[in-house]
Scaffold this motif. Structure first.
Motif, mmCIF file in Angstrom:
data_model
loop_
_atom_site.group_PDB
_atom_site.id
_atom_site.type_symbol
_atom_site.label_atom_id
_atom_site.label_comp_id
_atom_site.label_asym_id
_atom_site.label_seq_id
_atom_site.Cartn_x
_atom_site.Cartn_y
_atom_site.Cartn_z
ATOM 1 N N GLY A 1 0.806 -1.214 0.000
ATOM 2 C CA GLY A 1 0.000 0.000 0.000
ATOM 3 C C GLY A 1 0.837 1.261 0.000
ATOM 4 N N ILE A 2 0.314 2.310 -0.647
ATOM 5 C CA ILE A 2 1.072 3.553 -0.770
ATOM 6 C C ILE A 2 1.243 4.265 0.582
ATOM 7 C CG2 ILE A 2 -0.984 4.945 -1.282
ATOM 8 C CD1 ILE A 2 0.741 6.563 -3.220
ATOM 9 N N VAL A 3 0.278 4.103 1.492
ATOM 10 C CA VAL A 3 0.366 4.783 2.791
ATOM 11 C C VAL A 3 1.530 4.238 3.604
ATOM 12 C CG1 VAL A 3 -0.819 5.224 4.977
ATOM 13 C CG2 VAL A 3 -2.089 5.347 2.827
ATOM 14 N N ASN A 4 1.621 2.912 3.737
ATOM 15 C CA ASN A 4 2.738 2.323 4.474
ATOM 16 C C ASN A 4 4.061 2.559 3.763
ATOM 17 O OD1 ASN A 4 0.951 1.435 6.357
ATOM 18 N ND2 ASN A 4 1.425 -0.737 6.173
ATOM 19 N N GLY A 5 4.018 2.625 2.418
ATOM 20 C CA GLY A 5 5.232 2.928 1.667
ATOM 21 C C GLY A 5 5.756 4.323 1.983
ATOM 22 N N LEU A 6 4.851 5.297 2.065
ATOM 23 C CA LEU A 6 5.260 6.669 2.406
ATOM 24 C C LEU A 6 5.764 6.756 3.844
ATOM 25 C CD1 LEU A 6 2.400 8.728 0.699
ATOM 26 C CD2 LEU A 6 4.795 8.584 -0.007
ATOM 27 N N LEU A 7 5.100 6.043 4.759
ATOM 28 C CA LEU A 7 5.553 6.042 6.153
ATOM 29 C C LEU A 7 6.963 5.478 6.270
ATOM 30 C CD1 LEU A 7 2.338 4.817 8.043
ATOM 31 C CD2 LEU A 7 3.292 7.122 8.037
ATOM 32 N N SER A 8 7.250 4.462 5.478
ATOM 33 C CA SER A 8 8.577 3.850 5.514
ATOM 34 C C SER A 8 9.622 4.740 4.859
ATOM 35 C CB SER A 8 8.527 2.488 4.826
ATOM 36 O OG SER A 8 9.813 1.905 4.785
ATOM 37 N N ASP A 9 9.296 5.325 3.711
ATOM 38 C CA ASP A 9 10.273 6.134 2.970
ATOM 39 C C ASP A 9 10.539 7.485 3.629
ATOM 40 O OD1 ASP A 9 10.385 4.096 1.138
ATOM 41 O OD2 ASP A 9 8.963 5.019 -0.263
ATOM 42 N N LEU A 10 9.481 8.122 4.152
ATOM 43 C CA LEU A 10 9.635 9.467 4.695
ATOM 44 C C LEU A 10 10.039 9.485 6.167
ATOM 45 C CD1 LEU A 10 6.543 11.230 3.047
ATOM 46 C CD2 LEU A 10 8.927 11.268 2.293
ATOM 47 N N PHE A 11 9.512 8.543 6.941
ATOM 48 C CA PHE A 11 9.756 8.582 8.385
ATOM 49 C C PHE A 11 10.511 7.365 8.906
ATOM 50 C CE2 PHE A 11 5.765 10.827 7.467
ATOM 51 C CZ PHE A 11 6.103 12.098 7.895
ATOM 52 N N GLY A 12 10.727 6.393 8.043
ATOM 53 C CA GLY A 12 11.475 5.220 8.455
ATOM 54 C C GLY A 12 10.754 4.348 9.472
ATOM 55 N N ILE A 13 9.427 4.378 9.467
ATOM 56 C CA ILE A 13 8.656 3.573 10.418
ATOM 57 C C ILE A 13 7.801 2.566 9.654
ATOM 58 C CG2 ILE A 13 8.589 5.367 12.181
ATOM 59 C CD1 ILE A 13 5.783 6.057 11.277
ATOM 60 N N GLU A 14 7.524 1.458 10.322
ATOM 61 C CA GLU A 14 6.702 0.418 9.720
ATOM 62 C C GLU A 14 5.229 0.715 9.991
ATOM 63 O OE1 GLU A 14 6.096 -4.462 9.893
ATOM 64 O OE2 GLU A 14 7.665 -3.454 11.075
ATOM 65 N N GLY A 15 4.436 0.779 8.943
ATOM 66 C CA GLY A 15 3.022 1.088 9.082
ATOM 67 C C GLY A 15 2.240 -0.047 9.726
ATOM 68 N N PRO A 16 1.062 0.257 10.242
ATOM 69 C CA PRO A 16 0.237 -0.775 10.883
ATOM 70 C C PRO A 16 -0.378 -1.732 9.867
ATOM 71 C CG PRO A 16 -0.953 1.294 10.782
ATOM 72 C CD PRO A 16 0.437 1.577 10.272
ATOM 73 N N GLY A 17 -1.069 -2.733 10.381
ATOM 74 C CA GLY A 17 -1.714 -3.707 9.517
ATOM 75 C C GLY A 17 -3.019 -3.230 8.925
ATOM 76 N N TRP A 18 -3.530 -2.113 9.401
ATOM 77 C CA TRP A 18 -4.777 -1.521 8.931
ATOM 78 C C TRP A 18 -5.919 -2.526 8.966
ATOM 79 C CZ3 TRP A 18 -4.297 3.483 9.179
ATOM 80 C CH2 TRP A 18 -3.097 4.094 8.855
ATOM 81 N N PHE A 19 -6.368 -3.012 7.817
ATOM 82 C CA PHE A 19 -7.538 -3.896 7.770
ATOM 83 C C PHE A 19 -7.241 -5.332 8.208
ATOM 84 C CE2 PHE A 19 -8.527 -0.732 4.378
ATOM 85 C CZ PHE A 19 -9.603 -0.139 5.010
ATOM 86 N N THR A 20 -5.977 -5.651 8.404
ATOM 87 C CA THR A 20 -5.617 -7.019 8.791
ATOM 88 C C THR A 20 -5.314 -7.151 10.276
ATOM 89 O OG1 THR A 20 -3.274 -6.633 8.268
ATOM 90 C CG2 THR A 20 -4.688 -7.462 6.495
ATOM 91 N N ASP A 21 -5.396 -6.072 11.013
ATOM 92 C CA ASP A 21 -5.094 -6.071 12.449
ATOM 93 C C ASP A 21 -6.377 -5.812 13.223
ATOM 94 O OD1 ASP A 21 -4.200 -5.607 15.050
ATOM 95 O OD2 ASP A 21 -2.337 -4.671 14.357
ATOM 96 N N THR A 22 -6.617 -6.596 14.267
ATOM 97 C CA THR A 22 -7.844 -6.440 15.059
ATOM 98 C C THR A 22 -7.919 -5.079 15.749
ATOM 99 O OG1 THR A 22 -6.756 -7.520 16.952
ATOM 100 C CG2 THR A 22 -8.052 -8.915 15.481
#
Length: 316
Positions: free
Chosen positions: A152-173
């Protein structure tokens, strides 16, 4: 005699006028019923009729193939002993608690911003409203791609811009419901337009007087704007509650009720019961319980708003 004849003539003219007016009124009445008849026929066959039929079916055991068998209140009794009933209702209530305030705040904030006289005002209004008229299925597929934890583009931006791993969003309870609420950004355009219309109807002289008295923009917003548009806030809140209790498309397209039943909304459960298990009597009972819940919350909202909502033309 002449006076009596004159009076009689005037009465006849008056009676003729009344007959003429009533004939015109009857003509307008016929035209009214002709023009409204498509809606009446559609309502009776596609809305009113099914509502009445579902009430009758809620007291039966009906699987579409066999004839309905009257079971009394058995469906309702089984429903209140059904764990999935409470689970789906809890999930839906959690969504309502987050989604309704979120939609009201974001919609009002956008309306205030778009009410400012800036260059390109019409373009920005169109841009923020347009997503609300897109098909819910298309929106669900779009957000499932944007918030995909793997590509997903959101987690990709979080990783590229801030160096953090994005959440699971729809796959996490823990994040599936907040992710569904985030999707409301796409549908907030309707709420925004209603708020924008109410803001444009506010009298400018009130703000001018407040500015002369030294009130800044923040005070003007909370002391003038919010009280004057409080009926609109109430309307959008009630419509938001009704819509949030009926959320279905997002969960059906993206999660199918997962993970671990954490997005198994009440209407999704109703759909599975009716068209997955063909238990139409049980599903009808579910629908009427949903109607009672929505009606109760609507009445509670109206009751609780009596001292909070300001009506400009209230009788003293």
């Amino acid at each position: 005699m002449d006076q009596k004849a004159g009076i009689s003539t005037n009465e006849n003219v008056t009676v003729q006028k009344k007959h003429k007016l009533s004939a015109e009124a009857r003509k307008e009445e016929r035209a009214f019923w002709i023009f409204i008849s498509p809606w009446i026929i559609g309502f009776l066959f596609f809305t009113g009729g099914p509502i009445i039929a579902s009430l009758g079916l809620s007291f039966t055991n009906y699987n579409v193939i066999d004839a309905p068998k009257f079971t009394g209140f058995e469906n309702f009794a089984n429903l209140f002993n059904d764990k999935l009933f409470y689970k789906s209702l809890t999930v839906t209530a959690y969504y309502v608690v987050l989604a309704v305030p979120f939609s009201i705040i974001v919609g009002l904030a956008l309306a205030v911003l778009l009410n400012q006289k800036v260059k390109g005002q019409a373009f920005f209004r169109t841009m923020f409203y347009a997503p609300s008229i897109i098909s819910g299925v298309s929106v669900a597929f779009l957000w499932s791609w944007l918030l995909n934890p793997d590509f997903g583009i959101v987690n990709g931006l979080l990783s590229d811009l801030f160096g953090i791993e994005g959440p699971g969003w729809f796959t996490d309870t823990k994040t599936v419901i907040p992710s569904m609420v985030l999707m409301q950004l796409t549908a907030v355009g309707g709420t925004m337009v209603i708020f924008l219309a109410s803001l444009q109807s506010l009298p400018a002289e009130l703000y001018e007087a407040a500015a002369i008295d030294g009130a800044n923009k923040v005070k003007q917003f909370f002391k003038i704007t919010v009280p004057l548009i409080s009926p609109v806030i109430l309307f959008n809140t009630i419509m938001g509650i009704i819509g949030s209790f009926q959320v279905f498309t997002q969960a059906y397209i993206i999660t199918r009720g997962g993970p671990d039943w954490m997005s198994y909304f009440y209407v999704l459960y109703l759909f599975d019961t009716a068209f997955g298990q063909f238990r139409m009597g049980y599903a009808s009972a579910q629908a009427w319980i949903l109607f009672i819940i929505i009606f109760t919350f609507t009445m509670l909202s109206l009751w609780a708003s009596r001292k909070l909502v300001h009506y400009e033309y209230e009788s003293k």
